[in-house]
Design a protein around this motif. Sequence first.
Motif, mmCIF file in Angstrom:
data_model
loop_
_atom_site.group_PDB
_atom_site.id
_atom_site.type_symbol
_atom_site.label_atom_id
_atom_site.label_comp_id
_atom_site.label_asym_id
_atom_site.label_seq_id
_atom_site.Cartn_x
_atom_site.Cartn_y
_atom_site.Cartn_z
ATOM 1 N N PRO A 67 0.811 -1.223 0.000
ATOM 2 C CA PRO A 67 0.000 0.000 0.000
ATOM 3 C C PRO A 67 0.843 1.272 0.000
ATOM 4 C CG PRO A 67 -0.009 -0.985 2.188
ATOM 5 C CD PRO A 67 0.682 -1.963 1.269
ATOM 6 N N HIS A 68 2.114 1.158 0.394
ATOM 7 C CA HIS A 68 2.983 2.332 0.464
ATOM 8 C C HIS A 68 4.391 1.968 -0.009
ATOM 9 C CE1 HIS A 68 -0.244 4.028 2.919
ATOM 10 N NE2 HIS A 68 -0.155 2.958 3.698
ATOM 11 N N PRO A 69 4.559 1.676 -1.295
ATOM 12 C CA PRO A 69 5.871 1.234 -1.783
ATOM 13 C C PRO A 69 6.899 2.363 -1.815
ATOM 14 C CG PRO A 69 4.353 1.511 -3.610
ATOM 15 C CD PRO A 69 3.552 1.720 -2.368
ATOM 16 N N ARG A 70 8.104 2.039 -1.333
ATOM 17 C CA ARG A 70 9.180 3.020 -1.285
ATOM 18 C C ARG A 70 10.470 2.411 -1.840
ATOM 19 N NH1 ARG A 70 5.158 5.314 -0.614
ATOM 20 N NH2 ARG A 70 4.449 6.542 1.198
ATOM 21 N N ILE A 71 11.178 3.181 -2.657
ATOM 22 C CA ILE A 71 12.490 2.776 -3.164
ATOM 23 C C ILE A 71 13.481 3.889 -2.836
ATOM 24 C CG2 ILE A 71 13.869 2.184 -5.185
ATOM 25 C CD1 ILE A 71 11.304 1.199 -6.549
ATOM 26 N N VAL A 72 14.576 3.519 -2.191
ATOM 27 C CA VAL A 72 15.631 4.465 -1.853
ATOM 28 C C VAL A 72 16.910 4.008 -2.536
ATOM 29 C CG1 VAL A 72 16.936 5.571 -0.012
ATOM 30 C CG2 VAL A 72 14.553 4.889 0.396
ATOM 31 N N ASN A 73 17.475 4.856 -3.372
ATOM 32 C CA ASN A 73 18.732 4.555 -4.046
ATOM 33 C C ASN A 73 19.864 5.327 -3.363
ATOM 34 O OD1 ASN A 73 17.474 2.914 -5.972
ATOM 35 N ND2 ASN A 73 17.067 4.653 -7.319
ATOM 36 N N VAL A 74 20.808 4.591 -2.805
ATOM 37 C CA VAL A 74 21.934 5.245 -2.139
ATOM 38 C C VAL A 74 22.921 5.692 -3.210
ATOM 39 C CG1 VAL A 74 23.804 5.018 -0.471
ATOM 40 C CG2 VAL A 74 21.590 3.912 -0.041
ATOM 41 N N SER A 75 22.972 6.978 -3.416
ATOM 42 C CA SER A 75 23.805 7.575 -4.456
ATOM 43 C C SER A 75 25.037 8.204 -3.815
ATOM 44 C CB SER A 75 22.985 8.605 -5.245
ATOM 45 O OG SER A 75 23.732 9.154 -6.303
ATOM 46 N N SER A 76 25.429 9.373 -4.299
ATOM 47 C CA SER A 76 26.592 10.081 -3.768
ATOM 48 C C SER A 76 26.550 11.526 -4.219
ATOM 49 C CB SER A 76 27.891 9.433 -4.260
ATOM 50 O OG SER A 76 29.013 10.237 -3.940
ATOM 51 N N GLY A 77 26.968 12.422 -3.322
ATOM 52 C CA GLY A 77 27.070 13.818 -3.717
ATOM 53 C C GLY A 77 28.075 14.020 -4.831
ATOM 54 N N THR A 78 29.027 13.096 -4.949
ATOM 55 C CA THR A 78 30.013 13.203 -6.027
ATOM 56 C C THR A 78 29.394 12.895 -7.389
ATOM 57 O OG1 THR A 78 30.749 10.900 -5.851
ATOM 58 C CG2 THR A 78 31.844 12.514 -4.444
ATOM 59 N N GLY A 79 28.174 12.373 -7.394
ATOM 60 C CA GLY A 79 27.467 12.136 -8.641
ATOM 61 C C GLY A 79 26.651 13.326 -9.098
ATOM 62 N N SER A 80 26.621 14.380 -8.293
ATOM 63 C CA SER A 80 25.902 15.593 -8.674
ATOM 64 C C SER A 80 26.698 16.357 -9.725
ATOM 65 C CB SER A 80 25.678 16.490 -7.445
ATOM 66 O OG SER A 80 25.288 17.797 -7.839
ATOM 67 N N LEU A 81 26.133 16.523 -10.901
ATOM 68 C CA LEU A 81 26.820 17.277 -11.952
ATOM 69 C C LEU A 81 26.930 18.750 -11.584
ATOM 70 C CD1 LEU A 81 25.312 15.651 -15.176
ATOM 71 C CD2 LEU A 81 27.425 15.075 -13.961
ATOM 72 N N THR A 82 25.945 19.256 -10.859
ATOM 73 C CA THR A 82 26.003 20.652 -10.425
ATOM 74 C C THR A 82 27.176 20.868 -9.487
ATOM 75 O OG1 THR A 82 23.609 20.891 -10.645
ATOM 76 C CG2 THR A 82 24.743 22.502 -9.268
ATOM 77 N N TRP A 83 27.314 19.994 -8.505
ATOM 78 C CA TRP A 83 28.419 20.128 -7.559
ATOM 79 C C TRP A 83 29.764 19.866 -8.234
ATOM 80 C CZ3 TRP A 83 26.562 17.439 -2.388
ATOM 81 C CH2 TRP A 83 25.671 18.301 -1.735
ATOM 82 N N SER A 84 29.764 19.028 -9.259
ATOM 83 C CA SER A 84 31.017 18.740 -9.947
ATOM 84 C C SER A 84 31.488 19.906 -10.812
ATOM 85 C CB SER A 84 30.867 17.488 -10.827
ATOM 86 O OG SER A 84 30.715 16.330 -10.029
ATOM 87 N N THR A 85 30.541 20.695 -11.308
ATOM 88 C CA THR A 85 30.916 21.837 -12.151
ATOM 89 C C THR A 85 30.973 23.140 -11.364
ATOM 90 O OG1 THR A 85 28.576 22.058 -12.789
ATOM 91 C CG2 THR A 85 30.019 20.811 -14.256
ATOM 92 N N ASN A 86 30.392 23.134 -10.170
ATOM 93 C CA ASN A 86 30.470 24.277 -9.257
ATOM 94 C C ASN A 86 30.882 23.689 -7.914
ATOM 95 O OD1 ASN A 86 30.229 26.718 -7.958
ATOM 96 N ND2 ASN A 86 27.999 26.582 -7.727
ATOM 97 N N PRO A 87 32.162 23.365 -7.752
ATOM 98 C CA PRO A 87 32.645 22.487 -6.681
ATOM 99 C C PRO A 87 32.083 22.785 -5.295
ATOM 100 C CG PRO A 87 34.439 23.034 -8.137
ATOM 101 C CD PRO A 87 33.275 23.870 -8.569
ATOM 102 N N ASN A 88 31.531 21.735 -4.699
ATOM 103 C CA ASN A 88 31.045 21.798 -3.333
ATOM 104 C C ASN A 88 32.229 21.629 -2.390
ATOM 105 O OD1 ASN A 88 30.022 20.447 -0.743
ATOM 106 N ND2 ASN A 88 28.112 21.108 -1.701
ATOM 107 N N PRO A 89 32.322 22.426 -1.348
ATOM 108 C CA PRO A 89 33.481 22.330 -0.452
ATOM 109 C C PRO A 89 33.578 21.011 0.308
ATOM 110 C CG PRO A 89 31.806 23.806 0.451
ATOM 111 C CD PRO A 89 31.412 23.514 -0.964
ATOM 112 N N GLN A 90 32.517 20.205 0.271
ATOM 113 C CA GLN A 90 32.570 18.932 0.987
ATOM 114 C C GLN A 90 33.534 17.949 0.342
ATOM 115 O OE1 GLN A 90 28.736 17.237 2.356
ATOM 116 N NE2 GLN A 90 27.806 19.026 1.421
ATOM 117 N N PHE A 91 33.824 18.118 -0.940
ATOM 118 C CA PHE A 91 34.748 17.213 -1.602
ATOM 119 C C PHE A 91 35.441 17.928 -2.755
ATOM 120 C CE2 PHE A 91 31.737 16.824 -5.011
ATOM 121 C CZ PHE A 91 30.492 16.786 -4.398
#
Length: 238
Positions: free
Chosen positions: A124-148
């Motif tokens: 009745p309440h299906p949920r899918i969670v995909n464990v990704s990574s902030g390093t997969g963010s194209l925005t952060w990769s082209t505008n570098p996030n200070p976390q990595f």
Amino acid sequence: MNERTALVTGANKGIGQHIARLLAAEGFRVYVGSRDARRGRRAAEEIGGAARLLVLDVTDPDSIAAAAEQVDRLDVLVNNAGISPSLAPPTETGTDDLRRTYETNVFGVVAVTNSFLPLLRRSPHPRIVNVSSGTGSLTWSTNPNPQFASGSGGAAAYRSSKAALNALTVLYAQTLAEEGFKVNALAPGLRATDLNPRAASAGGDPAEAAAGAVRLALLPDDGPTGAFFSWDGTPVPW
């Protein structure tokens, strides 16, 4: 019959084991997905409660099919299994490293999700969670996030696989929206795990990241879908 059930892939250690433990604490019957039966059994025993081993190699179609036959219902699927065998930039990454990484991080997610969809569709309440990574963010990769240090081009196989996983998250969310699914991606942050040498030396608590995954697994019916969140609930740009 009313017991909520969850499957966490790669749950014999690290963030996955903590996710399984927290879901069990929420009253779920939790399948501890593990390629290695001995390690998975030990993890399930450590978690206790309704945790149980489910031998599952996300890169092996026969293993996935056999695992699906052992599960009678499913409300939550957490695609956590992932690898990062190389920290090399694309100029030094061989196609074998790419294939190996994508087999687990991308193709494995699709194979497992599709195999367990018939069970999730009965929830009745299906949920899918995909464990990704902030390093997969194209925005952060082209505008570098200070976390990595995202400007170096390193870990090309891993980071591009997570970008692909993010795209699949959006597409699954769109495809399954009318059936009541909530499909979201999580950026767990750098945690002290054996994912790669950089993670192994990190000080981040895996349990903190796991709590973020569980929040997405427990989203209400009016919660978001097709979104990308940090472990603390902050939206992450694609």
